[in-house]
Design a protein around this motif. Structure first.
Motif, PDB file in Angstrom:
ATOM      1  N   LEU A 231       0.868  -1.174   0.000  1.00  0.00           N
ATOM      2  CA  LEU A 231       0.000   0.000   0.000  1.00  0.00           C
ATOM      3  C   LEU A 231       0.906   1.226   0.000  1.00  0.00           C
ATOM      4  CD1 LEU A 231      -2.870   1.253   0.333  1.00  0.00           C
ATOM      5  CD2 LEU A 231      -2.520   1.080   2.782  1.00  0.00           C
ATOM      6  N   GLU A 232       0.827   1.997  -1.068  1.00  0.00           N
ATOM      7  CA  GLU A 232       1.609   3.230  -1.194  1.00  0.00           C
ATOM      8  C   GLU A 232       0.629   4.382  -1.295  1.00  0.00           C
ATOM      9  OE1 GLU A 232       4.892   3.240  -0.904  1.00  0.00           O
ATOM     10  OE2 GLU A 232       4.895   1.051  -0.799  1.00  0.00           O
ATOM     11  N   ALA A 233       0.733   5.318  -0.354  1.00  0.00           N
ATOM     12  CA  ALA A 233      -0.243   6.400  -0.306  1.00  0.00           C
ATOM     13  C   ALA A 233       0.418   7.765  -0.452  1.00  0.00           C
ATOM     14  CB  ALA A 233      -1.004   6.338   1.007  1.00  0.00           C
ATOM     15  N   ALA A 234      -0.186   8.586  -1.297  1.00  0.00           N
ATOM     16  CA  ALA A 234       0.136  10.002  -1.434  1.00  0.00           C
ATOM     17  C   ALA A 234      -1.165  10.745  -1.102  1.00  0.00           C
ATOM     18  CB  ALA A 234       0.595  10.305  -2.848  1.00  0.00           C
ATOM     19  N   PRO A 235      -1.123  12.052  -0.914  1.00  0.00           N
ATOM     20  CA  PRO A 235      -2.349  12.761  -0.518  1.00  0.00           C
ATOM     21  C   PRO A 235      -3.543  12.550  -1.452  1.00  0.00           C
ATOM     22  CG  PRO A 235      -0.460  14.185  -0.219  1.00  0.00           C
ATOM     23  CD  PRO A 235       0.044  12.940  -0.898  1.00  0.00           C
ATOM     24  N   GLN A 236      -3.325  12.520  -2.760  1.00  0.00           N
ATOM     25  CA  GLN A 236      -4.446  12.395  -3.695  1.00  0.00           C
ATOM     26  C   GLN A 236      -4.502  11.061  -4.437  1.00  0.00           C
ATOM     27  OE1 GLN A 236      -6.946  14.701  -4.089  1.00  0.00           O
ATOM     28  NE2 GLN A 236      -5.964  15.645  -2.322  1.00  0.00           N
ATOM     29  N   HIS A 237      -3.528  10.195  -4.210  1.00  0.00           N
ATOM     30  CA  HIS A 237      -3.415   8.977  -5.001  1.00  0.00           C
ATOM     31  C   HIS A 237      -2.934   7.828  -4.120  1.00  0.00           C
ATOM     32  CE1 HIS A 237      -1.442   6.420  -8.170  1.00  0.00           C
ATOM     33  NE2 HIS A 237      -2.602   6.648  -8.727  1.00  0.00           N
ATOM     34  N   VAL A 238      -3.523   6.670  -4.287  1.00  0.00           N
ATOM     35  CA  VAL A 238      -3.123   5.474  -3.540  1.00  0.00           C
ATOM     36  C   VAL A 238      -2.945   4.332  -4.537  1.00  0.00           C
ATOM     37  CG1 VAL A 238      -3.838   3.768  -1.820  1.00  0.00           C
ATOM     38  CG2 VAL A 238      -4.352   6.174  -1.452  1.00  0.00           C
ATOM     39  N   VAL A 239      -1.846   3.603  -4.373  1.00  0.00           N
ATOM     40  CA  VAL A 239      -1.615   2.398  -5.173  1.00  0.00           C
ATOM     41  C   VAL A 239      -1.598   1.230  -4.200  1.00  0.00           C
ATOM     42  CG1 VAL A 239      -0.049   1.173  -6.714  1.00  0.00           C
ATOM     43  CG2 VAL A 239      -0.250   3.655  -6.860  1.00  0.00           C
ATOM     44  N   VAL A 240      -2.479   0.286  -4.433  1.00  0.00           N
ATOM     45  CA  VAL A 240      -2.573  -0.878  -3.557  1.00  0.00           C
ATOM     46  C   VAL A 240      -2.454  -2.147  -4.400  1.00  0.00           C
ATOM     47  CG1 VAL A 240      -5.110  -0.888  -3.606  1.00  0.00           C
ATOM     48  CG2 VAL A 240      -3.932  -1.975  -1.720  1.00  0.00           C
ATOM     49  N   VAL A 241      -1.643  -3.070  -3.925  1.00  0.00           N
ATOM     50  CA  VAL A 241      -1.528  -4.373  -4.571  1.00  0.00           C
ATOM     51  C   VAL A 241      -2.215  -5.364  -3.652  1.00  0.00           C
ATOM     52  CG1 VAL A 241       0.025  -6.183  -5.382  1.00  0.00           C
ATOM     53  CG2 VAL A 241       0.619  -3.789  -5.750  1.00  0.00           C
ATOM     54  N   VAL A 242      -3.221  -6.039  -4.184  1.00  0.00           N
ATOM     55  CA  VAL A 242      -3.984  -6.999  -3.391  1.00  0.00           C
ATOM     56  C   VAL A 242      -3.849  -8.387  -3.999  1.00  0.00           C
ATOM     57  CG1 VAL A 242      -5.654  -5.327  -2.526  1.00  0.00           C
ATOM     58  CG2 VAL A 242      -6.118  -6.512  -4.659  1.00  0.00           C
ATOM     59  N   GLU A 243      -3.994  -9.361  -3.141  1.00  0.00           N
ATOM     60  CA  GLU A 243      -4.000 -10.758  -3.561  1.00  0.00           C
ATOM     61  C   GLU A 243      -5.289 -11.349  -3.028  1.00  0.00           C
ATOM     62  OE1 GLU A 243      -0.356 -13.705  -3.819  1.00  0.00           O
ATOM     63  OE2 GLU A 243      -1.103 -13.543  -1.769  1.00  0.00           O
ATOM     64  N   TYR A 244      -6.044 -11.975  -3.904  1.00  0.00           N
ATOM     65  CA  TYR A 244      -7.318 -12.524  -3.470  1.00  0.00           C
ATOM     66  C   TYR A 244      -7.665 -13.766  -4.266  1.00  0.00           C
ATOM     67  CZ  TYR A 244      -9.223 -10.072  -7.559  1.00  0.00           C
ATOM     68  OH  TYR A 244      -9.481  -9.629  -8.834  1.00  0.00           O
ATOM     69  N   GLY A 245      -8.489 -14.567  -3.649  1.00  0.00           N
ATOM     70  CA  GLY A 245      -9.015 -15.747  -4.315  1.00  0.00           C
ATOM     71  C   GLY A 245     -10.496 -15.551  -4.525  1.00  0.00           C
ATOM     72  N   ALA A 246     -11.015 -16.200  -5.501  1.00  0.00           N
ATOM     73  CA  ALA A 246     -12.442 -16.131  -5.783  1.00  0.00           C
ATOM     74  C   ALA A 246     -12.931 -17.537  -6.069  1.00  0.00           C
ATOM     75  CB  ALA A 246     -12.701 -15.217  -6.966  1.00  0.00           C
ATOM     76  N   PRO A 247     -14.204 -17.799  -5.844  1.00  0.00           N
ATOM     77  CA  PRO A 247     -14.722 -19.129  -6.140  1.00  0.00           C
ATOM     78  C   PRO A 247     -14.435 -19.529  -7.589  1.00  0.00           C
ATOM     79  CG  PRO A 247     -16.349 -17.841  -4.959  1.00  0.00           C
ATOM     80  CD  PRO A 247     -15.217 -16.909  -5.294  1.00  0.00           C
ATOM     81  N   GLY A 248     -13.925 -20.717  -7.756  1.00  0.00           N
ATOM     82  CA  GLY A 248     -13.629 -21.220  -9.086  1.00  0.00           C
ATOM     83  C   GLY A 248     -12.188 -21.016  -9.526  1.00  0.00           C
ATOM     84  N   TYR A 249     -11.394 -20.294  -8.743  1.00  0.00           N
ATOM     85  CA  TYR A 249      -9.990 -20.076  -9.094  1.00  0.00           C
ATOM     86  C   TYR A 249      -9.110 -20.941  -8.205  1.00  0.00           C
ATOM     87  CZ  TYR A 249     -11.644 -16.002 -11.620  1.00  0.00           C
ATOM     88  OH  TYR A 249     -12.307 -15.188 -12.479  1.00  0.00           O
TER      89      TYR A 249
END
Length: 163
Positions: A119-137
């Motif tokens: 999670l990289e945050a600046a005052p007006q912009h955020v970049v987030v890298v997420v890892e997730y699973g979903a049904p069927g994957y």
């Protein structure tokens, strides 16, 4: 109901705008309530796995809190919940409620998983890298999401890409 309904947050917005009826709202919310009850029953039947998941989730939240303020993390989680085609959104819909512990939104081992990798945050912009699973994957997806503040100072999806 054969498909997964929108997240509770999206259902409330649809009800408030008149796009769904109260009956449709109740039916969709019943799905989410049943899902939560099933998870509680699983935890009751397997307390060791539930404790491990709890500890891993607390650790994930703690690591994020070392670098970022809790209100920012909750704001990012809410922005992710508002994305219509983001499967973990249905577990993040109430991230704005401060009485719910932050670790409750992370799923380290429990399927489907949800982790914030960076999670990289600046005052007006955020970049987030997420890892997730979903049904069927079979393996988790990793996605980089760029959020930007709108005129109301709320984080909204700007762009996203799979890694």
């Amino acid at each position: 109901m054969s498909e997964i309904p929108p997240s509770p947050r999206q259902l409330f917005q649809q009800l408030d705008s008149g796009r769904i009826t109260r009956e449709q709202f109740r039916e969709a919310m019943a799905f989410h309530a049943k899902e939560a009850i099933e998870e509680m029953e699983e935890d009751h039947l397997n307390p060791a796995a539930a404790l491990l998941e709890h500890m891993l989730s607390r650790r994930a939240a703690s690591k994020l809190l070392k670098r970022h303020e809790e209100p920012l993390i909750r704001e990012v989680l809410l922005a992710l919940a508002d994305m219509s085609d983001f499967p973990p959104g249905r577990w993040l819909w109430n991230a704005g409620h401060p009485h719910i512990p932050l670790h409750a939104f992370f799923r380290s081992k429990r399927v489907p998983i949800f982790r914030i990798v960076t999670l990289e945050a600046a005052p007006q912009h955020v970049v987030v890298v997420v890892e997730y699973g979903a049904p069927g994957y079979t393996s988790p997806k990793k996605e980089e999401i760029h959020l930007r503040r709108n005129r109301r100072n709320q984080l909204c999806e700007e762009s996203r890409r799979f890694l």
